[in-house]
Design a protein around this motif. Structure first.
Motif, PDB file in Angstrom:
ATOM      1  N   ILE A  79       0.842  -1.201   0.000  1.00 36.39           N
ATOM      2  CA  ILE A  79       0.000   0.000   0.000  1.00 36.39           C
ATOM      3  C   ILE A  79       0.871   1.242   0.000  1.00 36.39           C
ATOM      4  CG2 ILE A  79      -1.710   1.298   1.327  1.00 36.39           C
ATOM      5  CD1 ILE A  79      -2.756  -1.384   2.359  1.00 36.39           C
ATOM      6  N   LYS A  80       1.916   1.239   0.816  1.00 36.33           N
ATOM      7  CA  LYS A  80       2.815   2.399   0.887  1.00 36.33           C
ATOM      8  C   LYS A  80       3.433   2.667  -0.486  1.00 36.33           C
ATOM      9  CE  LYS A  80       7.047   3.889   3.248  1.00 36.33           C
ATOM     10  NZ  LYS A  80       7.865   3.974   2.047  1.00 36.33           N
ATOM     11  N   TYR A  81       3.886   1.599  -1.140  1.00 34.17           N
ATOM     12  CA  TYR A  81       4.523   1.768  -2.464  1.00 34.17           C
ATOM     13  C   TYR A  81       3.512   2.273  -3.470  1.00 34.17           C
ATOM     14  CZ  TYR A  81       6.805   0.575  -6.881  1.00 34.17           C
ATOM     15  OH  TYR A  81       7.311   0.647  -8.159  1.00 34.17           O
ATOM     16  N   ALA A  82       2.262   1.699  -3.407  1.00 34.58           N
ATOM     17  CA  ALA A  82       1.236   2.102  -4.382  1.00 34.58           C
ATOM     18  C   ALA A  82       0.855   3.558  -4.171  1.00 34.58           C
ATOM     19  CB  ALA A  82       0.016   1.205  -4.250  1.00 34.58           C
ATOM     20  N   VAL A  83       0.820   4.036  -2.974  1.00 33.43           N
ATOM     21  CA  VAL A  83       0.480   5.444  -2.704  1.00 33.43           C
ATOM     22  C   VAL A  83       1.556   6.353  -3.245  1.00 33.43           C
ATOM     23  CG1 VAL A  83       0.151   7.157  -0.870  1.00 33.43           C
ATOM     24  CG2 VAL A  83      -0.976   4.925  -0.705  1.00 33.43           C
ATOM     25  N   GLU A  84       2.827   5.939  -3.034  1.00 31.33           N
ATOM     26  CA  GLU A  84       3.924   6.781  -3.498  1.00 31.33           C
ATOM     27  C   GLU A  84       3.933   6.849  -5.035  1.00 31.33           C
ATOM     28  OE1 GLU A  84       7.307   5.006  -1.697  1.00 31.33           O
ATOM     29  OE2 GLU A  84       6.997   5.941   0.269  1.00 31.33           O
ATOM     30  N   MET A  85       3.417   5.755  -5.695  1.00 31.53           N
ATOM     31  CA  MET A  85       3.439   5.722  -7.158  1.00 31.53           C
ATOM     32  C   MET A  85       2.173   6.341  -7.747  1.00 31.53           C
ATOM     33  SD  MET A  85       6.315   4.498  -7.964  1.00 31.53           S
ATOM     34  CE  MET A  85       6.048   4.284  -9.707  1.00 31.53           C
ATOM     35  N   ASN A  86       0.999   6.095  -7.086  1.00 30.95           N
ATOM     36  CA  ASN A  86      -0.274   6.468  -7.715  1.00 30.95           C
ATOM     37  C   ASN A  86      -1.063   7.508  -6.915  1.00 30.95           C
ATOM     38  OD1 ASN A  86      -0.181   4.447  -9.932  1.00 30.95           O
ATOM     39  ND2 ASN A  86      -0.283   3.010  -8.218  1.00 30.95           N
ATOM     40  N   GLY A  87      -0.521   7.931  -5.797  1.00 32.12           N
ATOM     41  CA  GLY A  87      -1.232   8.894  -4.984  1.00 32.12           C
ATOM     42  C   GLY A  87      -2.165   8.204  -3.998  1.00 32.12           C
ATOM     43  N   ALA A  88      -2.569   8.975  -3.017  1.00 33.25           N
ATOM     44  CA  ALA A  88      -3.349   8.394  -1.923  1.00 33.25           C
ATOM     45  C   ALA A  88      -4.697   7.882  -2.397  1.00 33.25           C
ATOM     46  CB  ALA A  88      -3.540   9.440  -0.818  1.00 33.25           C
ATOM     47  N   THR A  89      -5.316   8.559  -3.330  1.00 34.13           N
ATOM     48  CA  THR A  89      -6.653   8.121  -3.753  1.00 34.13           C
ATOM     49  C   THR A  89      -6.602   7.102  -4.860  1.00 34.13           C
ATOM     50  OG1 THR A  89      -6.756   9.991  -5.294  1.00 34.13           O
ATOM     51  CG2 THR A  89      -7.665  10.329  -3.090  1.00 34.13           C
ATOM     52  N   GLY A  90      -5.492   7.036  -5.613  1.00 30.20           N
ATOM     53  CA  GLY A  90      -5.436   6.109  -6.742  1.00 30.20           C
ATOM     54  C   GLY A  90      -4.769   4.806  -6.405  1.00 30.20           C
ATOM     55  N   ALA A  91      -4.146   4.697  -5.223  1.00 33.60           N
ATOM     56  CA  ALA A  91      -3.376   3.497  -4.909  1.00 33.60           C
ATOM     57  C   ALA A  91      -4.276   2.274  -4.745  1.00 33.60           C
ATOM     58  CB  ALA A  91      -2.548   3.738  -3.651  1.00 33.60           C
ATOM     59  N   LEU A  92      -5.315   2.383  -3.950  1.00 28.18           N
ATOM     60  CA  LEU A  92      -6.120   1.201  -3.646  1.00 28.18           C
ATOM     61  C   LEU A  92      -6.849   0.668  -4.869  1.00 28.18           C
ATOM     62  CD1 LEU A  92      -7.604   2.063  -0.124  1.00 28.18           C
ATOM     63  CD2 LEU A  92      -5.582   0.747  -0.696  1.00 28.18           C
ATOM     64  N   PRO A  93      -7.388   1.550  -5.775  1.00 26.26           N
ATOM     65  CA  PRO A  93      -8.009   0.978  -6.989  1.00 26.26           C
ATOM     66  C   PRO A  93      -7.027   0.192  -7.818  1.00 26.26           C
ATOM     67  CG  PRO A  93      -8.798   3.209  -6.637  1.00 26.26           C
ATOM     68  CD  PRO A  93      -7.701   2.999  -5.656  1.00 26.26           C
ATOM     69  N   LEU A 113     -13.603  -8.723   4.203  1.00 31.02           N
ATOM     70  CA  LEU A 113     -14.367  -9.233   5.348  1.00 31.02           C
ATOM     71  C   LEU A 113     -13.485  -9.465   6.566  1.00 31.02           C
ATOM     72  CD1 LEU A 113     -16.711 -11.778   3.549  1.00 31.02           C
ATOM     73  CD2 LEU A 113     -17.287  -9.501   4.409  1.00 31.02           C
ATOM     74  N   VAL A 114     -12.170  -9.704   6.337  1.00 34.43           N
ATOM     75  CA  VAL A 114     -11.257 -10.032   7.438  1.00 34.43           C
ATOM     76  C   VAL A 114     -10.378  -8.841   7.758  1.00 34.43           C
ATOM     77  CG1 VAL A 114      -9.434 -11.564   8.224  1.00 34.43           C
ATOM     78  CG2 VAL A 114     -11.303 -12.441   6.803  1.00 34.43           C
ATOM     79  N   ILE A 115      -9.836  -8.216   6.713  1.00 37.21           N
ATOM     80  CA  ILE A 115      -8.841  -7.161   6.912  1.00 37.21           C
ATOM     81  C   ILE A 115      -9.316  -5.922   6.176  1.00 37.21           C
ATOM     82  CG2 ILE A 115      -6.457  -6.458   6.491  1.00 37.21           C
ATOM     83  CD1 ILE A 115      -5.683  -9.389   6.658  1.00 37.21           C
ATOM     84  N   VAL A 116      -9.268  -4.773   6.852  1.00 40.91           N
ATOM     85  CA  VAL A 116      -9.616  -3.479   6.261  1.00 40.91           C
ATOM     86  C   VAL A 116      -8.320  -2.683   6.069  1.00 40.91           C
ATOM     87  CG1 VAL A 116     -10.883  -1.320   6.565  1.00 40.91           C
ATOM     88  CG2 VAL A 116     -11.887  -3.475   7.346  1.00 40.91           C
ATOM     89  N   VAL A 117      -8.103  -2.213   4.831  1.00 41.49           N
ATOM     90  CA  VAL A 117      -6.919  -1.378   4.550  1.00 41.49           C
ATOM     91  C   VAL A 117      -7.409   0.017   4.285  1.00 41.49           C
ATOM     92  CG1 VAL A 117      -5.610  -3.319   3.659  1.00 41.49           C
ATOM     93  CG2 VAL A 117      -7.002  -1.979   2.092  1.00 41.49           C
ATOM     94  N   SER A 118      -6.565   0.977   4.674  1.00 41.80           N
ATOM     95  CA  SER A 118      -6.946   2.370   4.467  1.00 41.80           C
ATOM     96  C   SER A 118      -5.697   3.228   4.395  1.00 41.80           C
ATOM     97  CB  SER A 118      -7.856   2.858   5.603  1.00 41.80           C
ATOM     98  OG  SER A 118      -7.210   2.710   6.845  1.00 41.80           O
ATOM     99  N   VAL A 119      -5.887   4.457   3.860  1.00 43.30           N
ATOM    100  CA  VAL A 119      -4.783   5.415   3.695  1.00 43.30           C
ATOM    101  C   VAL A 119      -5.266   6.742   4.253  1.00 43.30           C
ATOM    102  CG1 VAL A 119      -3.281   6.590   2.054  1.00 43.30           C
ATOM    103  CG2 VAL A 119      -3.987   4.226   1.636  1.00 43.30           C
ATOM    104  N   THR A 120      -4.390   7.396   5.041  1.00 49.72           N
ATOM    105  CA  THR A 120      -4.723   8.715   5.582  1.00 49.72           C
ATOM    106  C   THR A 120      -3.789   9.743   5.001  1.00 49.72           C
ATOM    107  OG1 THR A 120      -3.219   8.697   7.461  1.00 49.72           O
ATOM    108  CG2 THR A 120      -5.319   7.563   7.739  1.00 49.72           C
ATOM    109  N   ASP A 121      -4.205  11.010   5.021  1.00 44.10           N
ATOM    110  CA  ASP A 121      -3.313  12.102   4.613  1.00 44.10           C
ATOM    111  C   ASP A 121      -2.496  12.535   5.804  1.00 44.10           C
ATOM    112  OD1 ASP A 121      -5.046  13.464   6.234  1.00 44.10           O
ATOM    113  OD2 ASP A 121      -6.092  14.500   4.609  1.00 44.10           O
ATOM    114  N   ARG A 122      -1.739  13.568   5.632  1.00 39.63           N
ATOM    115  CA  ARG A 122      -0.860  14.002   6.693  1.00 39.63           C
ATOM    116  C   ARG A 122      -1.634  14.559   7.902  1.00 39.63           C
ATOM    117  NH1 ARG A 122       0.467  17.303   2.477  1.00 39.63           N
ATOM    118  NH2 ARG A 122       2.578  16.473   2.469  1.00 39.63           N
TER     119      ARG A 122
END
Length: 927
Positions: A107-121, A133-142
């Motif tokens: 997730i950290k790498y994807a955010v650095e490459m695609n931005g905070a909103t584009g990483a998870l898609p 259902l088991v694990i929730v992932v999320s990204v916060t801003d500063r």
């Protein structure tokens, strides 16, 4: 048995020099003692239990050895199982946490490459996100606000969480740092508690740009719990380095937040301990997880791990206990059987020794006799088989000389006095025979003996006991039971028996007999004045004098106290024929007697009845003689009276009157009793000041209107109430009623009036008199100064010290005291001086003839002068004429009461008289 003195205790045996140790017993005796002890120790009932201890000890040593081996094996298995569980759980957690951390890095790498909103898609399209259902992932801003999540969740701000602050506070441009793990908590986005795993995200310039988070349910980390391995009370826990559990499972229950001291936990289980405060000790192991601030903890419950051991231990103990009980039971049965045999042998061995010692020490003569049979099988004689020393003393024949001899040769008289027949009957028929007789032959001549014969095999045992002392004691007891202890005369029981026998004898032979009841006159005065010892001495002297006046076949007995009975048998049927002996007795009793150096004199009142004229049975004769005796007392005492039928009528009248008194008292005390029940009531006679003529007080007088006999004069029932004891209750009612009435007058405004109440002898001697007076005053509210108690002069002299003490108690309460009937008693001036009284009352017998009798005038003047000299007021009672009043007034008598002023009247009339007096006083003051 008395204890020996010190000198006896310390003294050596006879023949032993002082200062030397006691002589030792001979060597043969010591050897015999050792042999007896050895034989006793070798008895089966002693030796068998000692030998049985060896297998018993072996059983328990083996049992405890097996239990210890089993326990060590169980402890080793528990430690091994704990170590294995820790290793397994550590590996599982390492895999799970590595996967979580790998997700954070992606997730950290994807955010650095695609931005905070584009990483998870992007990651979702590539299939790199874990199941939502088991694990929730999320990204916060500063600023800590969640800008993207999978699955999508409401807006969330984590800027206030410690894990966010830790990432934010790292220096810009530094490495991302280790992943952070939060406490188990819930937030506004997810109500269920969960853990936050997070890593820092930097922007292109290395500045803090937010965090990547993975949220996991704490149950995820304990889902590997299996009951088959951990049991029902095992423990799995994921614990932070701060000692706070992120996830903890015991059985089926998952929890978090507990503090576990992981620093004190070993890597492998050692001893069971309390990891969490649930009271269950566990074998616990701990491993720290590399790269994470976490550790895993595994605990296996001590009770579950040792359950099989405990079951085996119980089996071992039960088996050992069963074997021990079986062994003890067998040994006990054998030992008990052996002990019974040994005891039987000892009884048999000691029987003869015991019998010999007991018979020799006995005070009874013992003969063991064997049957000597005739040719037809009947007992012809007895041979002495064994005796004791006492038998030799009784017969005068030595013990050894009697053994083997025939009783017929040794004691030829035993065939003529019935002894042989008794022995033969017991020898043939059995049973026990007992006989008492008085010996006629020497050396026991004159002594009382008791013989007991018991059959034994082949003969009899005869025990002869000397019972002379018992016979003498029984005779003394019989005498004491039928004779008066003080005088030695027949008592009531023997008198009744002799009277019954005399009546039967007179009936058979047609004779007459006389019975006299004698009561001493003045005895109580001697007994109270000189003491009981003097009274006892007087009774013995008088009894001896009366006995000297009687014939040998007459009976003098003492009923008790100062009452005697005389039984005269075979007398003429003429009362005059008895007069000389009765007069002789009267004169003998009346002679002075020297007691304690002082001459005293008493009289006697005798009531005489004759059989069959005055009664044909003992009970009637006794009752009629008693009635005649009371008539003698009524006629002046110190005389004798023969019974007449009118006497019983007087007694019956007195009994009827006594029953009426009881009923009248009950009706008086019962407010609900009917008016015709014959209650008591009070009337009041005024007391007047002779100088002023004013009424200052009243005397309360009791009256009784009998429902059948009408108004009963007080002299008729006061004495009877005194004799029966009813006077105490009647007197208490009089005091209470008079106090209530006096207080009622005072409440009506008629103050200044005192009320006087007469106190009888029985009342004055009653211990609770002072308490009863105090209660009457308290209940009525009458001041003590308004109550005066009148006591007679003779009453006070009955017990002077007690009378003075009781009068002082009443005086201390504030109650006034006066002496009634002064001049009729016998008090001394010194006694009068000690009485705490305020008034003397001249008896009406001296006032009646005051106008004409110079003797009565002299007595009245003496009483007035004496009273004034003692600072007492003097009142005259029974004043009925003006001449009497004028004489008393002229000679300075203070007060009077009598019919001249007023007869006794009811309370209402007293109230009217007081009201009239008050009106006259007001008119006199107004004029």
């Amino acid at each position: 048995m008395t204890a020996p003195s010190t000198a006896q205790t310390l003294a050596p045996p006879a023949g032993q020099p002082l200062g030397q140790p006691p002589a030792q017993p001979p060597a043969s005796e010591r050897a015999a003692r050792r042999a007896r002890r050895l034989r006793g120790a070798l008895e089966t009932y002693i030796s068998l239990p000692l030998f049985a201890l060896l297998p018993l000890v072996a059983i328990w040593i083996a049992t405890f050895h097996f239990i210890d081996v089993e326990r060590n094996a169980a402890l080793g298995a528990a430690r091994d199982a704990t170590r294995e569980q820790v290793d397994t759980y550590e590996a599982q957690m390492a895999r799970n946490l590595t996967a979580i951390d790998q997700t954070l890095k992606v997730i950290k790498y994807a955010v650095e490459m695609n931005g905070a909103t584009g990483a998870l898609p992007v990651l979702r399209r590539q299939g790199l996100l874990p199941p939502g259902l088991v694990i929730v992932v999320s990204v916060t801003d500063r600023d800590g606000k969640v800008v993207a999540s999978n699955p999508a969740m409401p807006a969330l701000d984590v800027s206030g969480q410690s894990f966010f602050a830790t990432h934010r506070d790292l220096e810009d441009g530094s490495a991302a740092g280790a992943p952070q793990v939060s406490h188990t908590l819930s937030d506004s986005a997810r109500a269920e508690p969960h853990l936050h795993f997070s890593r820092r995200i930097n922007d292109a310039d290395g500045h803090f740009a937010g965090i990547a988070m993975v949220e996991v349910d704490p149950a995820y980390f304990t889902s590997s719990y299996e009951h088959s391995r951990e049991g029902e009370r095992g423990l799995l826990a994921l614990v932070g380095n701060d000692g706070v559990a992120r996830a903890l499972r015991v059985g089926d229950k998952v929890s978090w937040g507990q503090h576990i001291a992981i620093d004190g936990l070993p890597g492998d289980a050692a001893e069971p301990r309390l990891i969490i405060p649930d009271g269950v000790p566990r074998y616990a192991g701990m491993r720290r997880l590399h790269g994470f601030p976490l550790a895993v903890v595994v605990g296996l419950a001590h009770g579950e791990q040792m359950a099989q051991y405990q079951q085996h231990r119980g089996t071992y103990l039960a088996a050992a206990l069963g074997a021990s009980l079986l062994l003890v039971a067998v040994v006990g049965l054998v030992s008990a059987w052996s002990w019974q045999l040994a005891k039987a042998r000892r009884r048999e061995r000691h029987a003869q020794e015991t019998y010999a010692a007991a018979s020799e020490a006995s005070l009874d003569a013992i003969f063991v006799l064997r049957n000597v049979l005739a040719t037809d099988g009947a007992v012809a004689d007895f041979m002495v088989e064994e005796t004791n020393s006492r038998a030799g003393q009784l017969t005068g024949i030595a013990k050894d000389a009697m053994r083997g001899r025939l009783m017929g040769e040794m004691l030829p008289f035993y065939r003529g006095n019935g002894m042989f027949e008794e022995l033969a009957r017991v020898a043939q028929d059995g049973g026990v025979a007992e006989t008492e007789w008085q010996a006629a032959a020497q050396p026991a001549s004159g002594r009382w003996l008791q013989r007991q014969v018991v059959r034994v095999e082949g003969g009899v045992v005869v025990t002869i006991r000397d019972i002379t002392e018992r016979k003498l004691t029984e005779e003394r007891i019989r005498h004491m039971a039928h004779h008066d202890e003080l005088t030695g005369l027949p008592n009531r029981s023997l008198i009744r028996d002799r009277l019954e026998q005399a009546v039967k004898h007179a009936q058979r032979h047609g004779n007459c007999l006389a019975l006299a009841f004698v009561d001493l006159d003045g005895f109580k005065l001697v007994n109270d004045g000189l003491g009981h010892n003097a009274g006892d001495e007087l009774l013995k002297v008088v009894g001896g004098r009366m006995q000297a006046c009687l014939r040998r076949n007459d009976t003098l007995g003492r009923l008790g106290g100062d009452e005697f009975v005389i039984l005269l048998q075979d007398v003429a049927d003429d009362p005059l024929a008895l007069a000389p002996v009765l007069e002789k007795i009267r004169q003998a009793v009346g002679e002075p007697v020297m007691i304690a150096g002082q001459a005293v004199q008493v009289g006697c009142s005798m009531g005489v009845v004759m059989y069959p004229r005055d009664g044909d049975d003992p009970k009637t004769l006794m009752m009629n003689a008693d009635a005649a005796m009371y008539r003698a007392k009524d006629l002046g005492k110190h005389n004798f009276q023969f019974y007449t039928r009118e006497m019983n009528a007087s007694v019956e009248e007195k009994l009827v009157l006594l029953e009426g008194l009881r009923k009248a008292l009950e009706a008086t005390l019962d407010a609900d009793a009917p008016a015709h029940a014959g209650r008591f009531h009070l009337v009041y006679q005024p007391k007047v000041d002779l100088r002023t003529g004013r009424m200052f007080g009243v005397e309360a007088l009791i009256r009784w209107r009998h429902p059948e006999h009408g108004l009963v004069p007080p002299p008729r029932f006061i004495g009877l109430a005194e004799e029966s004891g009813l006077i105490v209750a009647i007197g208490e009612w009089v005091v209470r009623s008079a106090c209530r009435q006096a207080q009622a007058w005072r409440a009506a405004g008629l103050e200044g009036l005192t009320v006087s109440v007469n106190v009888s002898a029985r009342q004055f001697e009653e211990k609770r008199l002072v308490e009863r007076v105090a209660n009457a005053l308290r209940e009525s509210g009458l001041p003590p100064s308004a109550l005066e108690l009148e006591v007679t002069e003779s009453l006070l002299m009955r017990d002077l010290n007690q009378a003075v003490e009781r009068m002082r108690e009443l005086k201390a309460m504030g109650v006034s005291l006066s002496i009634d009937d002064f001049g009729t008693g016998y008090s001394s001036l010194s006694a009068l001086k000690s009485f705490p009284i305020s008034t003397l009352k001249i008896d009406k017998s001296f006032v009646r003839d005051l106008a004409d009798s110079t003797d009565d005038q002299a007595i009245a003047l003496a009483v007035i002068s004496l009273g004034h000299r003692l600072n007492l007021r003097v009142i005259a009672e029974g004043v009925e004429t003006e001449q009497q009043r004028d004489f008393l007034l002229a000679h300075e008598c203070d007060e009077m009461q009598g019919y001249l002023f007023s007869a006794p009247v009811d309370a209402e009339r007293i109230g009217e008289m007081l009201a009239q007096q008050a009106r006259r006083d007001r008119m006199r003051l107004a004029g």
